[in-house]
Write a protein that holds these residues in place. Structure first.
Motif, PDB file in Angstrom:
ATOM      1  N   UNK A  66     -22.090  17.027 -21.071  1.00  0.00           N
ATOM      2  CA  UNK A  66     -20.980  16.705 -21.969  1.00  0.00           C
ATOM      3  C   UNK A  66     -20.205  17.950 -22.374  1.00  0.00           C
ATOM      4  N   UNK A  67     -20.880  19.071 -22.504  1.00  0.00           N
ATOM      5  CA  UNK A  67     -20.174  20.330 -22.792  1.00  0.00           C
ATOM      6  C   UNK A  67     -19.175  20.606 -21.673  1.00  0.00           C
ATOM      7  N   UNK A  72     -13.763  20.823 -19.396  1.00  0.00           N
ATOM      8  CA  UNK A  72     -12.919  20.600 -18.221  1.00  0.00           C
ATOM      9  C   UNK A  72     -12.035  19.361 -18.326  1.00  0.00           C
ATOM     10  N   UNK A  73     -12.348  18.446 -19.238  1.00  0.00           N
ATOM     11  CA  UNK A  73     -11.611  17.190 -19.338  1.00  0.00           C
ATOM     12  C   UNK A  73     -12.098  16.206 -18.286  1.00  0.00           C
ATOM     13  N   UNK A  83      -9.224  12.617 -20.787  1.00  0.00           N
ATOM     14  CA  UNK A  83      -9.296  13.592 -21.862  1.00  0.00           C
ATOM     15  C   UNK A  83      -8.820  14.910 -21.266  1.00  0.00           C
ATOM     16  N   UNK A  84      -7.854  15.559 -21.896  1.00  0.00           N
ATOM     17  CA  UNK A  84      -7.368  16.824 -21.344  1.00  0.00           C
ATOM     18  C   UNK A  84      -8.427  17.922 -21.465  1.00  0.00           C
ATOM     19  N   UNK A  85      -8.324  18.950 -20.637  1.00  0.00           N
ATOM     20  CA  UNK A  85      -9.259  20.070 -20.739  1.00  0.00           C
ATOM     21  C   UNK A  85      -9.126  20.769 -22.097  1.00  0.00           C
ATOM     22  N   UNK A  86     -10.212  21.354 -22.534  1.00  0.00           N
ATOM     23  CA  UNK A  86     -10.240  22.096 -23.801  1.00  0.00           C
ATOM     24  C   UNK A  86     -10.648  23.541 -23.544  1.00  0.00           C
ATOM     25  N   UNK A  87      -9.953  24.162 -22.598  1.00  0.00           N
ATOM     26  CA  UNK A  87     -10.291  25.523 -22.183  1.00  0.00           C
ATOM     27  C   UNK A  87     -10.111  26.535 -23.310  1.00  0.00           C
ATOM     28  N   UNK A  88      -9.284  26.215 -24.297  1.00  0.00           N
ATOM     29  CA  UNK A  88      -9.047  27.138 -25.410  1.00  0.00           C
ATOM     30  C   UNK A  88     -10.103  27.097 -26.495  1.00  0.00           C
ATOM     31  N   UNK A  89     -11.044  26.165 -26.389  1.00  0.00           N
ATOM     32  CA  UNK A  89     -12.114  26.041 -27.381  1.00  0.00           C
ATOM     33  C   UNK A  89     -13.312  26.843 -26.873  1.00  0.00           C
ATOM     34  N   UNK A  91     -17.004  28.203 -26.002  1.00  0.00           N
ATOM     35  CA  UNK A  91     -18.214  27.508 -25.556  1.00  0.00           C
ATOM     36  C   UNK A  91     -19.146  27.225 -26.732  1.00  0.00           C
ATOM     37  N   UNK A  92     -19.232  28.176 -27.665  1.00  0.00           N
ATOM     38  CA  UNK A  92     -20.104  27.991 -28.833  1.00  0.00           C
ATOM     39  C   UNK A  92     -19.638  26.810 -29.676  1.00  0.00           C
ATOM     40  N   UNK A  93     -18.332  26.678 -29.875  1.00  0.00           N
ATOM     41  CA  UNK A  93     -17.814  25.556 -30.658  1.00  0.00           C
ATOM     42  C   UNK A  93     -18.026  24.225 -29.928  1.00  0.00           C
ATOM     43  N   UNK A  94     -17.832  24.223 -28.615  1.00  0.00           N
ATOM     44  CA  UNK A  94     -18.062  22.989 -27.854  1.00  0.00           C
ATOM     45  C   UNK A  94     -19.531  22.590 -27.932  1.00  0.00           C
ATOM     46  N   UNK A  95     -20.429  23.555 -27.828  1.00  0.00           N
ATOM     47  CA  UNK A  95     -21.860  23.266 -27.957  1.00  0.00           C
ATOM     48  C   UNK A  95     -22.156  22.606 -29.309  1.00  0.00           C
ATOM     49  N   UNK A  96     -21.590  23.174 -30.392  1.00  0.00           N
ATOM     50  CA  UNK A  96     -21.807  22.619 -31.738  1.00  0.00           C
ATOM     51  C   UNK A  96     -21.251  21.211 -31.847  1.00  0.00           C
ATOM     52  N   UNK A  97     -20.044  21.009 -31.309  1.00  0.00           N
ATOM     53  CA  UNK A  97     -19.415  19.696 -31.389  1.00  0.00           C
ATOM     54  C   UNK A  97     -20.225  18.637 -30.638  1.00  0.00           C
TER      55      UNK A  97
END
Length: 104
Positions: A66-67, A72-73, A83-89, A91-97
């Motif tokens: 899921x990360x 990558x979207x 879902x569009x890519x979230x390349x600007x977020x 990795x640490x924030x994506x892991x938390x989310x």
């Protein structure tokens, strides 16, 4: 007798605050990264509700999958809308989310 009871009540209240803080922090993180523009915690919007994501993957080891999906979207897991890519977020924030979403 009143002092021990008061101390116990304060400790229980503090423990309750600690249990709620990560959820609030993660929802604020979702808000900061505009996740809540398309998702909500408990109802489908453009994308699936976070609780629906959690239910679908409950008991599975999908954190890293899921990360990658968030980073990558993509489309297809919850319908045709991508879902569009979230390349600007980060990795640490994506892991938390993702960890927060899976905990719902």
């Amino acid at each position: 007798m009143k002092k021990p009871l008061t101390a116990t009540a304060l400790m229980l209240a503090f423990a309750g605050v600690l249990c709620v803080m990560p959820a609030q922090a993660s929802e604020k993180l979702a808000q900061r990264h505009n996740c809540l523009s398309c998702h909500s915690v408990d109802k489908k919007m453009v994308g699936p509700a976070f609780r629906d994501v959690s239910r679908k993957y409950r008991g599975q080891s999908v954190q890293e999958t899921l990360v990658a999906k968030v980073k990558e979207g993509g489309a297809g897991n919850f319908g045709p809308i991508p879902m569009p890519p979230n390349a600007g977020v980060s990795d640490a924030d994506i892991q938390k989310l993702v960890k927060w979403i899976l905990s719902l």
